[in-house]
Design an enzyme around this catalytic site. Structure first.
Site, short mmCIF file in Angstrom:
data_model
loop_
_atom_site.label_atom_id
_atom_site.label_comp_id
_atom_site.label_asym_id
_atom_site.label_seq_id
_atom_site.Cartn_x
_atom_site.Cartn_y
_atom_site.Cartn_z
N HIS A 18 2.22 -2.19 -6.48
CA HIS A 18 2.24 -1.39 -5.35
C HIS A 18 1.49 0.03 -5.44
O HIS A 18 1.91 0.71 -4.77
CB HIS A 18 3.69 -1.10 -4.71
N ASP B 16 6.41 -7.00 5.14
CA ASP B 16 6.27 -6.38 3.97
C ASP B 16 7.54 -6.05 3.27
O ASP B 16 8.42 -5.51 4.03
CB ASP B 16 5.24 -5.08 4.07
N HIS C 247 8.86 -4.14 8.37
CA HIS C 247 9.27 -4.34 7.04
C HIS C 247 10.77 -4.81 7.03
O HIS C 247 11.58 -4.67 7.68
CB HIS C 247 9.74 -2.91 6.64
N HIS D 161 1.13 -8.81 -2.26
CA HIS D 161 1.04 -7.37 -2.06
C HIS D 161 0.86 -6.45 -3.31
O HIS D 161 1.26 -5.27 -3.12
CB HIS D 161 2.32 -7.00 -1.45
#
Length: 325
Positions: free
Chosen positions: A199, A144, A294, A195
């Site tokens: 966000h 991510d 991440h 994503h």
């Protein structure tokens, strides 16, 4: 009431029950011609049984609590000896609504798959998954990225060295500011997933038009950047979701990808050491794991080469999220 293969129920019995006590040898009982076998993976929290097929109404047990398939904090209680009541209690769970909230995992045994706060079959209804086949030593590597922190180039170099293809779930700000890195991800065979554009906490977006805009604006930006259509894989920001979100993503042609292995790597003010990272990740690695890391983490960039090597030495292969569905 029917349960499909792999559904899990917990049977926590009273002291006078004749069921096997926690931690004792595996037990197999017959339920209307179908086997229900003890699974010691759940022994620390009561009886664990993996149920396959149809539970017939001749199943009679002393007072038990019946817990649903992989649902935390939601349960029904069966305290009678009526077989019909027990079957009804289990049926409530197999068809229950998904909870709204943050994705979470419960690890109960080292090296074994965790339990998510939604069941595999529940998620499958919406083309969503958090784990792959647990019968094969395969890992699905995902990253991510809400912003660039100077780590992605080294991560991509390491993935290329090991010939591992990953999925990168990106937001709008990342694609806008790091077009070259996004193009490199695509050119080197990685999946770039959605994503969302901004966000947001998507569970608070109930209008389909607003939800659709968050995903489609990112699709447009990705195509403008790479010249390609964005692959239809979605990961909710912060793992926060609702059943309606999953349904809307499915209607847009998306498959939602949660995870079954992660650790606290996102805090740049308190990065884990190499030793802390390995201590969290390696004991929890399991067949079929969807790994979330991440790409903003300096620790991840530093340990990735060694981490992939360790997994390879343990006999794992790497697959893309396409194989999850």
């Amino acid at each position: 009431q029917k349960l499909t293969d792999g559904n899990v129920i917990f049977l926590r019995s009273n002291p006078d029950t004749t069921l096997t006590a926690p931690g004792t040898a595996a037990q197999v009982i017959t339920v209307g011609g179908y086997q229900v076998s003890n699974n010691s993976m759940y022994a620390d929290s009561g009886r664990g049984y993996t149920v396959a097929g149809e539970i017939k109404p001749d199943f009679v047990a002393p007072a038990v609590n019946v817990y649903g398939p992989g649902l935390r904090g939601n349960y029904v209680t069966y305290t009678g000896t009526s077989a019909a009541a027990a079957v009804t209690a289990v049926g409530i769970f197999s068809g229950s609504a998904l909870p709204t909230g943050s994705w979470g995992l419960s690890f109960r045994q080292e090296g074994a798959p965790p339990i998510g706060n939604a069941g595999i079959d529940q998620l499958k209804r919406y083309d969503a998954a958090y784990i792959g086949s647990t019968s094969e030593k395969v890992l699905y590597l995902t990253f991510d990225a809400g912003y660039e922190n100077g780590c992605t180039e080294k991560i991509l170099d390491t993935l290329q060295k090991h010939n591992v293809k990953a999925a990168f779930f990106l937001v709008g700000n990342y694609i806008e500011k790091n077009a070259d890195l996004v193009r490199r991800m695509t050119e080197e065979g990685h999946i770039v997933g959605n994503h969302t554009m901004h966000h947001y906490d998507m569970s608070k977006i109930s209008e389909k038009a607003a939800f659709t805009k968050e995903l489609q604006d990112l699709e447009t930006l990705y195509k403008d950047t790479t010249g390609q259509d964005m692959p239809k894989y979605y990961r909710p920001p912060q793992g926060i979701y609702s059943e309606e979100n999953l349904r809307m993503a499915q209607e847009l042609g998306y498959r939602t990808v949660f995870w079954s292995l992660a650790y606290v790597d996102w805090n740049n003010d308190s990065q884990p050491t190499r030793e802390q990272a390995f201590a969290k990740l390696l004991p929890r690695t399991h067949p079929g794991a969807v790994v979330l890391l991440h790409s903003t983490s300096k620790t991840n960039a530093e340990i990735l080469d060694e981490l992939l090597t360790k997994w390879e030495e343990e006999g794992y292969r790497f697959a893309t999220v396409e194989e999850l569905f």
